[in-house]
Design an enzyme around this catalytic site. Structure first.
Site, PDB file in Angstrom:
ATOM      1  N   VAL A 116       1.033  -1.117  -0.038  1.00 50.84           N
ATOM      2  CA  VAL A 116      -0.009  -0.108  -0.052  1.00 50.84           C
ATOM      3  C   VAL A 116       0.862   1.347   0.063  1.00 50.84           C
ATOM      4  CG1 VAL A 116      -1.667   1.341   1.486  1.00 50.84           C
ATOM      5  CG2 VAL A 116      -1.888  -1.226   1.126  1.00 50.84           C
ATOM      6  N   GLY A 117       2.151   1.222   0.877  1.00 45.89           N
ATOM      7  CA  GLY A 117       2.687   2.538   0.995  1.00 45.89           C
ATOM      8  C   GLY A 117       3.377   2.898  -0.399  1.00 45.89           C
ATOM      9  N   ASN A 118       3.337   4.196  -0.691  1.00 39.76           N
ATOM     10  CA  ASN A 118       3.907   4.697  -1.977  1.00 39.76           C
ATOM     11  C   ASN A 118       5.486   4.979  -2.114  1.00 39.76           C
ATOM     12  OD1 ASN A 118       1.281   5.161  -2.893  1.00 39.76           O
ATOM     13  ND2 ASN A 118       0.909   7.072  -1.883  1.00 39.76           N
ATOM     14  N   ASP A 133      -7.965   3.951  -6.036  1.00 39.56           N
ATOM     15  CA  ASP A 133      -8.272   4.851  -7.168  1.00 39.56           C
ATOM     16  C   ASP A 133      -9.677   4.440  -7.908  1.00 39.56           C
ATOM     17  OD1 ASP A 133      -5.671   6.162  -6.790  1.00 39.56           O
ATOM     18  OD2 ASP A 133      -4.930   4.297  -7.249  1.00 39.56           O
ATOM     19  N   ARG A 173     -12.442   5.468  -5.883  1.00 40.14           N
ATOM     20  CA  ARG A 173     -12.790   7.141  -5.848  1.00 40.14           C
ATOM     21  C   ARG A 173     -13.500   7.276  -7.330  1.00 40.14           C
ATOM     22  NH1 ARG A 173      -6.750   8.797  -3.870  1.00 40.14           N
ATOM     23  NH2 ARG A 173      -7.181   8.951  -1.634  1.00 40.14           N
ATOM     24  N   HIS A 217      -0.062   3.999  -9.427  1.00 47.04           N
ATOM     25  CA  HIS A 217      -0.818   4.497  -8.516  1.00 47.04           C
ATOM     26  C   HIS A 217      -0.042   5.936  -8.364  1.00 47.04           C
ATOM     27  CE1 HIS A 217      -3.034   5.518  -4.875  1.00 47.04           C
ATOM     28  NE2 HIS A 217      -2.133   5.539  -4.087  1.00 47.04           N
TER      29      HIS A 217
END
Length: 216
Positions: A14-16, A44, A47, A72
């Site tokens: 999950v971490g960018n 995303d 959203r 992402h």
């Protein structure tokens, strides 16, 4: 993880930068199949579905088939060309037909989803929390239970070059899942291919930068 995890483990990053972090994670766990690693682009997708639902004044659950292609990041391509919406019970309509504004779907809609993460950080001074947690739960639920019939979900997975994408990066594709195995498959337009090339180029650049500092 390479030493103690089961080789059937499913890993969600999950971490960018999520896609490239997932790639690096898989590099340091070579005994685990690369197909078992994925990056989260479900946030995303959620959203994008919400934005379409708001536009059409329906529930988010009424919208399906929205795809997030690529990274992402702000180069991602939110694609509604195959999306459907249930405007009336038992009656689905193509989102493009229901909205009736191709220009909006190919410009403002895309830009809004691309920039949503940055807007959340600007407003909260923090990354999204509950919406990201919900997306992670959605992602893992579908890995464990499979995707519903006649639909797909967006996941950053190891690219085999499908759709002419760069091989060897974690690219978000539309996937169907059965028995905890994902499969890529959806036709695309020339417009979509152009957007995918942009986000694919960014992922290839991120990969080279990340691997340059990795220790073998």
């Amino acid at each position: 993880m390479d030493k103690v995890a089961k080789k059937s483990v499913r890993v969600l990053v999950v971490g960018n930068p999520a896609n490239t972090n997932a790639l690096v994670c898989s590099k340091y766990a070579p005994s685990i199949p690369k197909e078992n690693f994925s990056a989260m682009t479900r946030l995303d997708e959620n959203r994008a579905r919400s934005e379409i639902a708001t536009r059409l004044k329906v529930s988010v659950a009424a919208v399906r088939g929205v795809t997030i292609w690529g990274n992402h990041s702000s180069t991602q391509f939110p694609d509604a060309s195959h999306a459907k919406v249930m405007l009336k019970p038992g009656q689905e309509t193509a989102v493009y037909e229901a909205i009736g504004d191709d220009k909006w779907l190919q410009s403002e809609f895309i830009e809004k989803i691309q920039k949503r993460g940055a807007e959340v950080i600007k407003a909260r001074k923090l990354s999204s929390a509950m919406s990201a947690a919900k997306a992670a739960a959605d992602h893992m639920h579908d890995i464990w239970h499979g995707t519903p019939p006649n639909t797909w979900v967006s996941m950053g997975v190891f690219s085999d070059g499908s759709y002419g994408t760069t091989e060897g990066v974690m690219f978000s594709f539309p996937v169907t899942i059965e028995n905890k195995q994902w499969k890529i498959g959806l036709s695309i337009s020339a417009f979509a291919k152009g957007k995918m090339d942009i986000t694919g180029k960014e992922l290839a650049e991120e990969r080279e930068e990340a691997l340059a500092v990795c220790q073998d």
